[in-house]
Design a protein around this motif. Structure first.
Motif, short mmCIF file in Angstrom:
data_model
loop_
_atom_site.label_atom_id
_atom_site.label_comp_id
_atom_site.label_asym_id
_atom_site.label_seq_id
_atom_site.Cartn_x
_atom_site.Cartn_y
_atom_site.Cartn_z
N LEU A 194 1.54 8.20 5.24
CA LEU A 194 2.76 7.88 5.96
C LEU A 194 2.71 8.42 7.38
O LEU A 194 2.08 9.44 7.64
CB LEU A 194 3.97 8.48 5.24
CG LEU A 194 4.16 8.02 3.78
CD1 LEU A 194 5.24 8.85 3.10
CD2 LEU A 194 4.51 6.54 3.73
N MET A 251 0.82 -1.21 0.00
CA MET A 251 0.00 0.00 0.00
C MET A 251 0.86 1.26 0.00
O MET A 251 0.69 2.13 -0.82
CB MET A 251 -0.93 -0.01 1.22
CG MET A 251 -1.82 1.20 1.30
SD MET A 251 -3.00 1.09 2.66
CE MET A 251 -2.02 1.66 4.04
N HIS A 252 1.82 1.33 0.94
CA HIS A 252 2.64 2.54 1.01
C HIS A 252 3.54 2.68 -0.20
O HIS A 252 3.86 3.77 -0.61
CB HIS A 252 3.54 2.50 2.25
CG HIS A 252 2.78 2.37 3.51
ND1 HIS A 252 1.97 3.36 3.98
CD2 HIS A 252 2.72 1.36 4.41
CE1 HIS A 252 1.44 2.96 5.12
NE2 HIS A 252 1.87 1.76 5.39
N GLY A 285 2.95 6.74 11.51
CA GLY A 285 2.03 6.00 12.35
C GLY A 285 2.05 6.46 13.80
O GLY A 285 1.37 5.92 14.65
N TRP A 286 2.82 7.51 14.10
CA TRP A 286 3.03 7.95 15.47
C TRP A 286 2.41 9.31 15.72
O TRP A 286 1.73 9.52 16.71
CB TRP A 286 4.53 7.95 15.77
CG TRP A 286 4.89 8.45 17.13
CD1 TRP A 286 5.62 9.57 17.43
CD2 TRP A 286 4.55 7.85 18.39
NE1 TRP A 286 5.74 9.69 18.79
CE2 TRP A 286 5.11 8.66 19.41
CE3 TRP A 286 3.83 6.71 18.75
CZ2 TRP A 286 4.96 8.37 20.76
CZ3 TRP A 286 3.69 6.43 20.10
CH2 TRP A 286 4.26 7.25 21.08
N ALA A 296 10.75 11.31 17.65
CA ALA A 296 9.34 11.07 17.95
C ALA A 296 8.82 11.95 19.07
O ALA A 296 7.63 12.14 19.23
CB ALA A 296 9.14 9.61 18.31
N ASP A 325 4.29 11.67 0.75
CA ASP A 325 5.44 12.10 -0.03
C ASP A 325 4.91 12.56 -1.38
O ASP A 325 4.07 11.89 -1.98
CB ASP A 325 6.42 10.95 -0.23
CG ASP A 325 7.27 10.69 1.01
OD1 ASP A 325 7.25 11.55 1.93
OD2 ASP A 325 7.93 9.65 1.07
N ARG A 327 2.52 9.41 -2.38
CA ARG A 327 2.66 8.09 -1.79
C ARG A 327 2.29 8.21 -0.32
O ARG A 327 2.69 9.15 0.35
CB ARG A 327 4.13 7.69 -1.94
CG ARG A 327 4.54 6.38 -1.36
CD ARG A 327 6.03 6.24 -1.66
NE ARG A 327 6.55 4.97 -1.24
CZ ARG A 327 7.17 4.78 -0.08
NH1 ARG A 327 7.31 5.77 0.76
NH2 ARG A 327 7.64 3.59 0.22
N ARG A 373 4.40 14.08 21.49
CA ARG A 373 4.75 13.56 20.16
C ARG A 373 5.16 14.74 19.27
O ARG A 373 4.50 15.77 19.28
CB ARG A 373 3.55 12.84 19.54
CG ARG A 373 3.10 11.70 20.42
CD ARG A 373 2.00 10.90 19.81
NE ARG A 373 1.64 9.84 20.75
CZ ARG A 373 0.95 8.76 20.43
NH1 ARG A 373 0.54 8.60 19.19
NH2 ARG A 373 0.68 7.84 21.34
N THR A 374 6.20 14.55 18.51
CA THR A 374 6.72 15.66 17.72
C THR A 374 6.82 15.31 16.24
O THR A 374 7.01 14.16 15.87
CB THR A 374 8.13 16.07 18.20
OG1 THR A 374 9.01 14.94 18.10
CG2 THR A 374 8.10 16.54 19.65
N VAL A 421 5.39 0.96 14.54
CA VAL A 421 4.34 1.81 13.96
C VAL A 421 4.47 1.89 12.43
O VAL A 421 4.06 2.86 11.82
CB VAL A 421 4.30 3.23 14.57
CG1 VAL A 421 3.86 3.18 16.02
CG2 VAL A 421 5.63 3.96 14.44
#
Ligand SMILES: Cc1cc2nc3c(=O)[nH]c(=O)nc-3n(C[C@H](O)[C@H](O)[C@H](O)COP(=O)(O)OP(=O)(O)OC[C@H]3O[C@@H](n4cnc5c(N)ncnc54)[C@H](O)[C@@H]3O)c2cc1C
Lengths: 238, 200
Positions: free
Chosen positions: A98, A1-2, A100-101, B34, A40, A95, A233-234, B183
């Motif tokens: 993207l 997929m990605h 996941g965090w 992160a 992307d 694409r 989270r950054t 992840v």
């Protein structure tokens, strides 16, 4: 997929301010995405040369429509082309989704603090939109750091104050504030984050996004204010 | 008319033999993390090598680490966010030195960091002069946002494998996902094969 590149047709371009642009793309069979994720973008020159950069998704998934927000960087290879040159109805390739965090999942109920600097507002705006259109009632506080009123993004949508959905927004100007603004223009300080760690429901889940210098500074202030580092989270744009 | 990014010319074409697919060269040193940058004073810094049963095999403090033989690798680094930086120069200790004389059947390693970050690698990728624990960049102490006081350096894999703020290596009998790997990032991360995401 990605791994798959999709063709994305530029359907519309909107001015956010004198330089920043919102770009709306149509992407057939787009699989959807979560607020906070990015794509992307790949450009191809006539000789086959390609350049790829990452851009955050500015709005939650809605069918085949993708919304990006581009701040052109002077002398940049990709961002000035996207912001100013790419013709309507022409294509780029994308694409994703993207990341996941740096995502907000609507089913969460805990309080959320969004802290964006400059164009770092883009993925946070997707989170605010998702929060407004979801049944989630988690308290949301958006702190939007920007240089001056002239560089403001999403002015209609992200107004200072609390909205009916329980999203609170504060604008923090660093160089030049509008006349009605009580906070004098200046860099983000600990005082701006006072109480950040002690909101009702326990330390919020924090999302910090923007240029590296801003993110380093802001994330450091949050930790100093007592937010556990694991709750911060950054996403860094440069 | 070509409708795929018409009128896009791009900048100078980079030397392709040193640029993995989908990367662009930069003079900058962008940052990917992160979360917040942890503060790790060298006065309390420790580096621990842990066995597959969780046993502490070896520990060094900052001074002890400085007494180990030092190397000065100059390498190209490739970040999954698509930038490549050529000829970066570092100073630190080869992982071969840290593992010298350790008798293990481990196949993989979890690099562990102050702040809780982890990343997994095959043990073989850390040996043979291909990986270091570095504390100096460009002749200066490694800045915190780039992983100081010390980070892992494994230049032949995407740079997220080069754990910042590294606190140790834990030997594993089998592969396990680290932080980004759990992840959606690729388990191995070879830039020349564009192993960015799990499905690549
Ligand atoms: C996960 C992620 C999400 C991103 N989301 C967005 C987004 O939503 N909107 C957006 O506008 N950008 C975003 N970016 C940044 C974007 O990917 C590009 O880096 C940026 O558009 C510059 O690319 P360029 O090709 O125009 O400049 P380049 O040709 O790459 O750079 C030219 C020169 O400009 C300077 N420069 C490059 N980047 C920056 C920067 N960020 N700030 C200041 N100077 C710079 C440097 O001197 C550089 O050498 C994101 C980046 C990441 C990693």
């Amino acid at each position: 997929m990605h791994g798959h590149w999709y063709f994305a047709r530029l359907a519309a371009r909107r001015e956010e301010n004198a330089t920043a642009r919102t770009l709306l793309f149509d992407v057939e069979k787009w699989p959807g995405h979560l607020p906070g994720q990015h794509v992307d973008v790949r450009l191809t020159a006539d000789d086959g040369y390609q350049a790829i950069r990452s851009y955050s998704l500015a709005a939650p998934a809605e069918g085949d429509r993708l919304e990006l927000g581009v701040q052109p960087v002077e002398g940049g290879e990709v961002s000035p082309y996207l912001a100013e040159q790419l013709p309507l109805d022409a294509y780029v390739e994308v694409r994703g989704p993207l990341g996941g965090w740096f995502v907000w999942r609507g089913e969460r109920t805990e309080p959320v603090l969004l802290l964006g600097g400059g164009s770092g507002i883009v993925p946070l705006r997707a989170m605010v939109r998702a929060r407004r259109s979801s049944a989630a009632r988690s308290p949301f506080l958006l702190l939007y750091a920007l240089r001056s009123p002239a560089e403001r993004w999403y002015a209609e949508e992200l107004r200072p104050g609390a909205d009916a959905d329980g999203v609170r927004t504060r604008l923090l100007y660093s160089r030049e504030a509008p006349a009605e603004e009580p906070r004098p223009a200046g860099r983000l300080t600990a005082a701006d984050l006072a109480g950040a760690a002690e909101v009702e429901g326990g330390p919020p889940l924090c999302y910090v996004c923007g240029p590296t210098g801003f993110v380093e500074h802001a994330a450091g202030l949050l930790v100093a204010a007592g937010v556990p580092p694991g709750r911060v989270r950054t996403e860094r744009f440069g | 008319m070509n409708t795929l990014s018409p009128g896009f010319h791009g900048h100078t074409r980079p030397r392709s033999d040193r640029l993995p697919p989908g990367q662009y060269p930069t003079e900058q040193f962008p940052v990917l993390s992160a979360g917040p940058t942890p503060e790790v004073p060298t006065s309390t810094w420790e580096f621990t090598l842990t066995g597959t049963e969780g046993e502490r095999l070896r520990t060094w403090d900052w001074a002890g680490f400085g007494d180990l033989p030092q190397e000065e690798p100059t390498v190209d680094i490739h970040c999954v966010t698509r930038w490549t930086k050529w000829d970066t120069s570092w100073r630190g200790v080869s992982v071969d030195v840290l593992l010298e004389g350790v008798d293990t059947s481990a196949s993989h390693v979890m690099a562990e960091s102050y702040g809780g970050y982890t990343t997994n690698l095959p043990l073989a990728d850390l040996t043979g002069g291909r990986a270091w624990i570095v504390h100096t960049f460009d002749g200066l102490p490694l800045p915190p946002e780039h992983g100081g006081p010390a980070r892992l350096l494994v230049p032949h894999l995407y740079f997220w494998k080069s754990a910042k703020w590294v606190s140790g290596l834990r030997l594993l009998d089998r592969d396990e996902p680290g932080f980004w790997e759990s992840v959606g990032y690729h388990m191995y991360g070879d830039p020349w094969r564009e192993q960015r995401n799990r499905s690549d």
